[in-house]
Scaffold this motif. Structure first.
Motif, PDB file in Angstrom:
ATOM      1  N   ASP A  52       5.636  -4.984  13.581  1.00  0.00           N
ATOM      2  CA  ASP A  52       4.533  -5.057  13.748  1.00  0.00           C
ATOM      3  C   ASP A  52       3.472  -6.054  14.563  1.00  0.00           C
ATOM      4  O   ASP A  52       2.612  -5.492  14.437  1.00  0.00           O
ATOM      5  N   THR A 101      12.592  -4.372   2.198  1.00  0.00           N
ATOM      6  CA  THR A 101      13.802  -5.243   2.301  1.00  0.00           C
ATOM      7  C   THR A 101      13.393  -6.649   1.759  1.00  0.00           C
ATOM      8  O   THR A 101      14.026  -6.888   0.998  1.00  0.00           O
ATOM      9  N   LEU A 102      12.321  -7.092   2.482  1.00  0.00           N
ATOM     10  CA  LEU A 102      12.071  -8.292   1.419  1.00  0.00           C
ATOM     11  C   LEU A 102      11.983  -7.869   0.104  1.00  0.00           C
ATOM     12  O   LEU A 102      11.974  -8.883  -0.829  1.00  0.00           O
ATOM     13  N   ILE A 139      14.716 -16.586   0.722  1.00  0.00           N
ATOM     14  CA  ILE A 139      13.464 -17.101   0.012  1.00  0.00           C
ATOM     15  C   ILE A 139      13.948 -18.211  -1.283  1.00  0.00           C
ATOM     16  O   ILE A 139      12.564 -18.989  -1.107  1.00  0.00           O
ATOM     17  N   GLY A 150       8.369  -6.570   4.422  1.00  0.00           N
ATOM     18  CA  GLY A 150       8.445  -5.360   4.116  1.00  0.00           C
ATOM     19  C   GLY A 150       9.459  -4.566   2.951  1.00  0.00           C
ATOM     20  O   GLY A 150       9.579  -5.399   1.849  1.00  0.00           O
ATOM     21  N   GLU A 195       3.975  -9.904   1.759  1.00  0.00           N
ATOM     22  CA  GLU A 195       3.274  -8.402   2.426  1.00  0.00           C
ATOM     23  C   GLU A 195       4.179  -7.483   2.875  1.00  0.00           C
ATOM     24  O   GLU A 195       4.104  -6.500   3.814  1.00  0.00           O
ATOM     25  N   THR A 200       5.199   4.064   1.775  1.00  0.00           N
ATOM     26  CA  THR A 200       4.652   3.108   2.217  1.00  0.00           C
ATOM     27  C   THR A 200       4.609   3.607   4.054  1.00  0.00           C
ATOM     28  O   THR A 200       3.753   3.309   5.253  1.00  0.00           O
ATOM     29  N   GLY A 259       8.636 -10.756   5.862  1.00  0.00           N
ATOM     30  CA  GLY A 259       9.436 -10.774   7.033  1.00  0.00           C
ATOM     31  C   GLY A 259      10.353 -10.267   7.869  1.00  0.00           C
ATOM     32  O   GLY A 259       8.952 -10.425   8.556  1.00  0.00           O
ATOM     33  N   THR A 260      11.528 -10.500   8.732  1.00  0.00           N
ATOM     34  CA  THR A 260      11.123 -10.982  10.015  1.00  0.00           C
ATOM     35  C   THR A 260      11.408  -9.535  10.590  1.00  0.00           C
ATOM     36  O   THR A 260      10.947  -8.701  11.491  1.00  0.00           O
ATOM     37  N   GLY A 261      11.401  -8.471   9.820  1.00  0.00           N
ATOM     38  CA  GLY A 261      11.868  -7.278  10.069  1.00  0.00           C
ATOM     39  C   GLY A 261      10.180  -6.893  10.157  1.00  0.00           C
ATOM     40  O   GLY A 261      10.024  -5.669  11.746  1.00  0.00           O
ATOM     41  N   THR A 262       9.091  -7.406   8.962  1.00  0.00           N
ATOM     42  CA  THR A 262       7.706  -6.152   9.590  1.00  0.00           C
ATOM     43  C   THR A 262       7.510  -7.426  10.456  1.00  0.00           C
ATOM     44  O   THR A 262       6.833  -7.072  11.805  1.00  0.00           O
ATOM     45  N   ILE A 276      10.241 -14.962   6.302  1.00  0.00           N
ATOM     46  CA  ILE A 276      11.611 -15.281   5.931  1.00  0.00           C
ATOM     47  C   ILE A 276      12.820 -14.241   6.726  1.00  0.00           C
ATOM     48  O   ILE A 276      12.587 -12.930   6.855  1.00  0.00           O
ATOM     49  N   GLY A 277      13.543 -15.207   6.495  1.00  0.00           N
ATOM     50  CA  GLY A 277      15.219 -14.133   7.504  1.00  0.00           C
ATOM     51  C   GLY A 277      15.143 -14.820   9.306  1.00  0.00           C
ATOM     52  O   GLY A 277      14.644 -15.960   9.350  1.00  0.00           O
ATOM     53  N   THR A 278      16.409 -14.991   9.887  1.00  0.00           N
ATOM     54  CA  THR A 278      17.109 -15.598  10.338  1.00  0.00           C
ATOM     55  C   THR A 278      16.922 -15.081  12.010  1.00  0.00           C
ATOM     56  O   THR A 278      16.723 -15.588  12.865  1.00  0.00           O
ATOM     57  N   ARG A 279      16.105 -14.206  12.035  1.00  0.00           N
ATOM     58  CA  ARG A 279      16.376 -13.826  13.191  1.00  0.00           C
ATOM     59  C   ARG A 279      15.530 -14.048  14.160  1.00  0.00           C
ATOM     60  O   ARG A 279      13.787 -14.722  13.936  1.00  0.00           O
ATOM     61  N   ALA A 306       0.903  -1.482  -0.228  1.00  0.00           N
ATOM     62  CA  ALA A 306       0.170  -0.268  -0.523  1.00  0.00           C
ATOM     63  C   ALA A 306       1.135   0.972   0.118  1.00  0.00           C
ATOM     64  O   ALA A 306       2.293   1.313   1.131  1.00  0.00           O
TER      65      ALA A 306
END
Ligand SMILES: NC(=O)c1ccc[n+]([C@@H]2O[C@H](COP(=O)([O-])OP(=O)(O)OC[C@H]3O[C@@H](n4cnc5c(N)ncnc54)[C@H](OP(=O)(O)O)[C@@H]3O)[C@@H](O)[C@H]2O)c1
Length: 331
Positions: free
Chosen positions: A199, A267-268, A245, A265, A263, A160, A192-195, A222-225, A153
């Protein structure tokens, strides 16, 4: 009033749309039977894997009235015995006169249905139309990995979130409802793990009153954290996590997912474009300008315009005060 092939096609398309999100790894096919005297006597959609295919559902409903009639199917009837019998033979057994279909079956194992029908004296026609709800499955089957739709969005100028980080809600109620309706039709939603950490999303498909839709996609990060202690909603509802990925796409494919929604963020999203796996984009665009803030992508994915990721504009839909742009990969 006598029904036409176009009416039967509309019924078949609607039946396919209705079952989308519940059939993978099988395709969401729809079928309708037009009787010899011009009445739609049976409509059906493919049942969850292991259950009857669309043609069989429609033939069951039509019963004897299928004899001498026309079957309209969104995908070429299959010609192999998997967990269910071949649909081409079911149409032969029902003694239909004509079979019309939209898309040839790209699956080598299942192809040959049209030939089988012709060999049994049935008239076979390919209709010049597309079944939009089948397209992700068709692409996935050809490419051997899930079809990927990148969704975001954004403001009119591609942001965003505002410079202070606020992002709820860029788009309005109608666009948000559309997102939830869309989620229920997908096999998996990915962030991604960031999102997940920022959130604490629930990644569920919900109705306007907040209740859960009858169908829920798989939730994937997706991600290692390590998400322990932060992604409370995901832990409560259950989720899968993959470190990268390619690994995620392979695992999702192997476990039957064919149609997935990414969806964010940013980076992903950039990583997905760089990996060359984005088949479609759904951009919800609000009539808002920010002039700064977070962008749709985290970094440049092309150094020069000639290398930009370019898509075909497949559809433009107005959703309240916002616009949904649907883009597909350029062939
Ligand atoms: N407005 C919108 O539409 C929208 C949508 C979603 C998110 N957001 C916002 O975006 C922000 C989060 O975005 P973000 O860019 O920081 O995080 P993100 O893209 O959600 O996650 C980044 C993480 O994902 C993993 N990852 C990404 N690309 C990868 C790749 N190619 N290979 C392997 N792993 C990869 C890495 O995880 P590891 O570091 O763990 O290995 C990376 O650190 C949040 O503030 C959220 O609110 C906005």
């Amino acid at each position: 009033m006598t029904a036409t092939i176009e009416d039967a096609l509309a019924a078949a398309l609607a039946a396919g749309a209705e079952v989308r999100g519940s059939t993978s790894p099988n395709p969401p096919v729809g079928a309708a039977i037009l009787s010899a005297d011009g009445e739609i006597v049976g409509v059906g959609g493919t049942q969850p894997a292991g259950g009857p295919h669309a043609e069989v559902m429609a033939l069951r409903r039509a019963g004897e009235r299928a004899r001498g009639g026309t079957a309209v199917v969104t995908l070429e009837p299959c010609n192999h015995s998997g967990r269910t019998g071949p649909c081409a033979q079911a149409l032969v057994d029902a003694a239909v006169d004509t079979v019309c279909y939209l898309h040839p079956d790209p699956n080598e194992q299942a192809a040959g249905g049209a030939e089988h029908l012709r060999a049994h004296g049935i008239t076979v026609r390919r209709l010049d139309a597309q079944a939009p709800d089948l397209l992700p499955w068709l692409t996935a089957t050809r490419s051997g990995r899930p079809h990927v739709t990148l969704k975001f969005a954004q403001t009119l100028d591609g942001h965003t979130a505002a410079p202070d980080g606020t992002s709820q809600w860029i788009t309005g109620e109608a666009a948000r409802r559309h997102v939830h309706e869309d989620r229920r039709r997908r096999d998996a939603i990915i962030v991604g793990t960031g999102t997940a950490l920022a959130d604490d999303p629930s990644l569920t498909a919900r109705l306007a009153d907040g209740a859960l839709h009858d169908r829920q996609p798989r939730r994937v990060v997706i991600g290692t954290r390590d998400l322990a202690g932060s992604a409370t909603n995901l832990h409560r509802l259950g989720f899968e996590q993959y470190p990268d990925i390619p690994g995620a796409l392979e695992a999702l494919w192997e476990s039957g997912a064919r149609d997935i929604l990414v969806e964010g963020g940013a980076t992903l999203a950039s990583g997905m474009l760089e990996a060359g796996v984005v088949d479609a984009v759904q951009a919800y665009v609000a009539p808002t300008l920010l002039g700064g803030g977070a962008g749709v992508l985290a970094r440049a994915v092309a150094g020069t315009l000639a290398d930009a990721a370019v898509f075909d504009l497949a559809d433009v839909t107005r959703l309240g005060g916002d616009v949904l742009l649907t883009l597909t990969r350029k062939d």
